[in-house]
Design an enzyme around this catalytic site. Sequence first.
Site, mmCIF file in Angstrom:
data_model
loop_
_atom_site.group_PDB
_atom_site.id
_atom_site.type_symbol
_atom_site.label_atom_id
_atom_site.label_comp_id
_atom_site.label_asym_id
_atom_site.label_seq_id
_atom_site.Cartn_x
_atom_site.Cartn_y
_atom_site.Cartn_z
ATOM 1 N N LEU A 1 0.815 -1.211 0.000
ATOM 2 C CA LEU A 1 0.000 0.000 0.000
ATOM 3 C C LEU A 1 0.849 1.261 0.000
ATOM 4 O O LEU A 1 0.476 2.272 -0.602
ATOM 5 C CB LEU A 1 -0.954 0.002 1.203
ATOM 6 C CG LEU A 1 -2.106 -0.997 1.124
ATOM 7 C CD1 LEU A 1 -2.983 -0.894 2.360
ATOM 8 C CD2 LEU A 1 -2.940 -0.761 -0.135
ATOM 9 N N TYR A 2 1.978 1.207 0.672
ATOM 10 C CA TYR A 2 2.889 2.348 0.660
ATOM 11 C C TYR A 2 3.415 2.581 -0.752
ATOM 12 O O TYR A 2 3.442 3.712 -1.244
ATOM 13 C CB TYR A 2 4.037 2.099 1.633
ATOM 14 C CG TYR A 2 4.953 3.288 1.827
ATOM 15 C CD1 TYR A 2 4.541 4.385 2.591
ATOM 16 C CD2 TYR A 2 6.216 3.323 1.252
ATOM 17 C CE1 TYR A 2 5.370 5.480 2.769
ATOM 18 C CE2 TYR A 2 7.059 4.418 1.425
ATOM 19 C CZ TYR A 2 6.636 5.481 2.187
ATOM 20 O OH TYR A 2 7.466 6.569 2.365
ATOM 21 N N GLU A 3 3.809 1.499 -1.412
ATOM 22 C CA GLU A 3 4.319 1.623 -2.777
ATOM 23 C C GLU A 3 3.239 2.148 -3.722
ATOM 24 O O GLU A 3 3.482 3.070 -4.517
ATOM 25 C CB GLU A 3 4.817 0.266 -3.261
ATOM 26 C CG GLU A 3 6.024 -0.270 -2.503
ATOM 27 C CD GLU A 3 6.297 -1.723 -2.823
ATOM 28 O OE1 GLU A 3 5.789 -2.210 -3.859
ATOM 29 O OE2 GLU A 3 6.994 -2.386 -2.041
#
Length: 256
Positions: A155-157
């Site tokens: 999700l960060y990516e």
Amino acid sequence: MVTFDGSSGAITVAITGASGSFGQALLRAWSRQPANGQSTQLVALTSGQRPLDLRDAAGKAIPVEQATWQIGQESALRPLLERVDLLVLNHGINHQQARSREATDLALEVNALSSWRLLELFADVVRQRPAAGRPRPEVWINTSEAEIQPAFSPLYELSKRLLGNLVSLRALDLASPGLRIRRLVLGPFRSALNPIGVMGADFVAREVVRQAGWNLGLVIVTPNPLTYLLMPLACLGRWLYFQATSKRSDQPAEAL
């Protein structure tokens, strides 16, 4: 250091995510390097009410104005942004291994969409206020090298890559002699989001300020040599693609 030409009075620098490791480090870096001999007013934008106690290497308190804001209520910052010369968009979250609907919604809102809304808001503020006697306004956007490199946090990516693409697309219209946009591509540094980062936040902040002083629009600080090769190519590829496949916002769309 960044040069602000043709301005008078103090330079106002506002930083989101100011309670985090990099936010505080960047505030300290700015406190040590006033722009062009002028005084620098620091504004810490945080989502919490806890007072920020910022100190220099000698333990002396650094004067900082603190203002709170919430995701989704970016427009409430307009009165504050009226007096800001440099806005640093640095806030973010990193829920590693999460993939639920709720976590996805939160990651996209915090890491991408809120920064995009603040970019648009600040650009609108800059367009409407008088430019005489002020430095050229700037926005620094921390997109992270997760734009192009694995971060072992899906999700960060995804959210950081969305932010990077939004910045590349909207910079075609927003970046101008009246507004400078810089992209900060940072590798792993030690913070609450990444306690095992290999770089110190103060080192990263010093390098960011140093490279901005070299007048770089793409600021990269990472131990990964591939990022220095791949990130400029990615930015160039997006610029070419978006230029070829999109129109300026003031151009009418073709009728279907």
